[in-house]
Design a protein around this motif. Structure first.
Motif, PDB file in Angstrom:
ATOM      1  N   GLU A  48      85.016 102.822 -20.783  1.00 43.90           N
ATOM      2  CA  GLU A  48      83.645 103.068 -20.424  1.00 43.90           C
ATOM      3  C   GLU A  48      82.873 101.830 -20.525  1.00 43.90           C
ATOM      4  O   GLU A  48      81.834 102.017 -19.837  1.00 43.90           O
ATOM      5  CB  GLU A  48      83.188 104.312 -21.432  1.00 43.90           C
ATOM      6  N   ALA A  49      83.002 100.979 -21.316  1.00 42.42           N
ATOM      7  CA  ALA A  49      82.303  99.761 -21.284  1.00 42.42           C
ATOM      8  C   ALA A  49      82.496  99.064 -20.070  1.00 42.42           C
ATOM      9  O   ALA A  49      81.408  98.585 -19.515  1.00 42.42           O
ATOM     10  CB  ALA A  49      82.814  98.680 -22.289  1.00 42.42           C
ATOM     11  N   ASP A  50      83.827  99.038 -19.436  1.00 41.91           N
ATOM     12  CA  ASP A  50      83.785  98.530 -17.952  1.00 41.91           C
ATOM     13  C   ASP A  50      83.085  99.134 -16.949  1.00 41.91           C
ATOM     14  O   ASP A  50      82.282  98.922 -16.106  1.00 41.91           O
ATOM     15  CB  ASP A  50      85.326  98.519 -17.652  1.00 41.91           C
ATOM     16  N   VAL A  51      82.966 100.783 -16.932  1.00 45.08           N
ATOM     17  CA  VAL A  51      82.211 101.502 -16.172  1.00 45.08           C
ATOM     18  C   VAL A  51      80.711 101.354 -16.536  1.00 45.08           C
ATOM     19  O   VAL A  51      80.138 100.800 -15.317  1.00 45.08           O
ATOM     20  CB  VAL A  51      82.534 103.172 -16.103  1.00 45.08           C
ATOM     21  N   ASP A  52      80.330 100.996 -17.484  1.00 43.07           N
ATOM     22  CA  ASP A  52      78.718 100.629 -17.844  1.00 43.07           C
ATOM     23  C   ASP A  52      78.495  99.455 -17.242  1.00 43.07           C
ATOM     24  O   ASP A  52      77.424  99.205 -16.573  1.00 43.07           O
ATOM     25  CB  ASP A  52      78.450 100.906 -19.309  1.00 43.07           C
ATOM     26  N   ARG A  53      79.331  98.546 -17.546  1.00 41.82           N
ATOM     27  CA  ARG A  53      78.903  97.239 -17.085  1.00 41.82           C
ATOM     28  C   ARG A  53      78.722  96.871 -15.625  1.00 41.82           C
ATOM     29  O   ARG A  53      77.910  96.721 -15.133  1.00 41.82           O
ATOM     30  CB  ARG A  53      79.997  96.202 -17.548  1.00 41.82           C
ATOM     31  N   THR A  54      80.008  97.690 -14.926  1.00 46.05           N
ATOM     32  CA  THR A  54      79.749  97.777 -13.376  1.00 46.05           C
ATOM     33  C   THR A  54      78.475  98.252 -12.769  1.00 46.05           C
ATOM     34  O   THR A  54      77.838  97.873 -12.032  1.00 46.05           O
ATOM     35  CB  THR A  54      81.116  98.235 -12.758  1.00 46.05           C
ATOM     36  N   LEU A  55      78.328  99.604 -13.312  1.00 47.62           N
ATOM     37  CA  LEU A  55      77.186 100.414 -13.107  1.00 47.62           C
ATOM     38  C   LEU A  55      75.993  99.645 -13.234  1.00 47.62           C
ATOM     39  O   LEU A  55      74.915  99.604 -12.176  1.00 47.62           O
ATOM     40  CB  LEU A  55      76.998 101.755 -13.558  1.00 47.62           C
ATOM     41  N   LYS A  56      75.742  99.083 -14.307  1.00 52.04           N
ATOM     42  CA  LYS A  56      74.461  98.241 -14.253  1.00 52.04           C
ATOM     43  C   LYS A  56      74.355  97.114 -13.414  1.00 52.04           C
ATOM     44  O   LYS A  56      73.161  96.894 -13.100  1.00 52.04           O
ATOM     45  CB  LYS A  56      74.399  97.615 -15.856  1.00 52.04           C
ATOM     46  N   GLN A  57      75.263  96.280 -13.083  1.00 53.19           N
ATOM     47  CA  GLN A  57      75.377  95.333 -12.255  1.00 53.19           C
ATOM     48  C   GLN A  57      75.066  95.828 -10.650  1.00 53.19           C
ATOM     49  O   GLN A  57      74.117  95.477 -10.102  1.00 53.19           O
ATOM     50  CB  GLN A  57      76.547  94.484 -12.091  1.00 53.19           C
TER      51      GLN A  57
END
Length: 169
Positions: A48-57
């Motif tokens: 989920e941290a990977d998802v959040d990081r990519t979505l923010k970018q």
């Protein structure tokens, strides 16, 4: 080829070693009716941290999210039900499914699955930003292999999201 919808550019052929693999025989980590709670929660948090990081970018630059829908099936099995689960995620999150594909190899090493390798290549080329799978078993039932596959997706700048939590099948 196990593809319903393709991206406009050709994908690179699958190569052995595309993903980091574990070089020893692994025993299943399943206990009882589910995954060990602590490890499953940690893997979920990493994913989920990977998802959040990519979505923010992507949000910072106003780029719509493009994903590849993926499932792993046994030879002869119909992928429709599992792919429908991935479509529900894509619809709910208002993402674009640029690629819909599956491997019919059964539970094999993710590094040896041609369509999963195709999705990795699509992430590398910026054609998609992540992969949507029905459950973690579409990647691996083995914690070490699942975790190394998450790391390989992250290293390419992408993410994996699931229709079902790591603690369910």
């Amino acid at each position: 080829m196990n593809t319903l919808l393709t991206t406009p550019s050709p994908s690179a052929p699958a190569r052995r070693g595309t993903l980091h693999t574990v070089g020893r025989t692994l025993l299943p980590t399943l206990t009882g009716s589910g995954w060990p709670a602590g490890r499953a929660a940690r893997l979920r948090d990493v994913r989920e941290a990977d998802v959040d990081r990519t979505l923010k970018q992507l949000a910072a630059v106003g780029t719509p999210v493009r994903v590849g829908r993926y499932t792993l099936i046994e030879p002869g099995q119909d992928p429709a039900e599992r792919l429908a689960q991935t479509q529900a995620v894509v619809t709910r999150r208002r993402w674009e499914a640029a690629v819909v594909t599956w491997d019919s190899t059964g539970m094999t090493d993710p590094a040896l699955r041609p369509q999963l390798a195709r999705l990795f290549t699509a992430i590398c080329h910026g054609e998609i930003h992540g992969i949507v799978a029905a459950s973690r078993t579409d990647i691996s039932a083995f914690d070490e292999v699942y975790e190394s596959t998450l790391a390989a997706i992250r290293a390419r700048g992408g993410f994996l999201t699931l229709a079902r939590s790591e603690t369910t099948f």
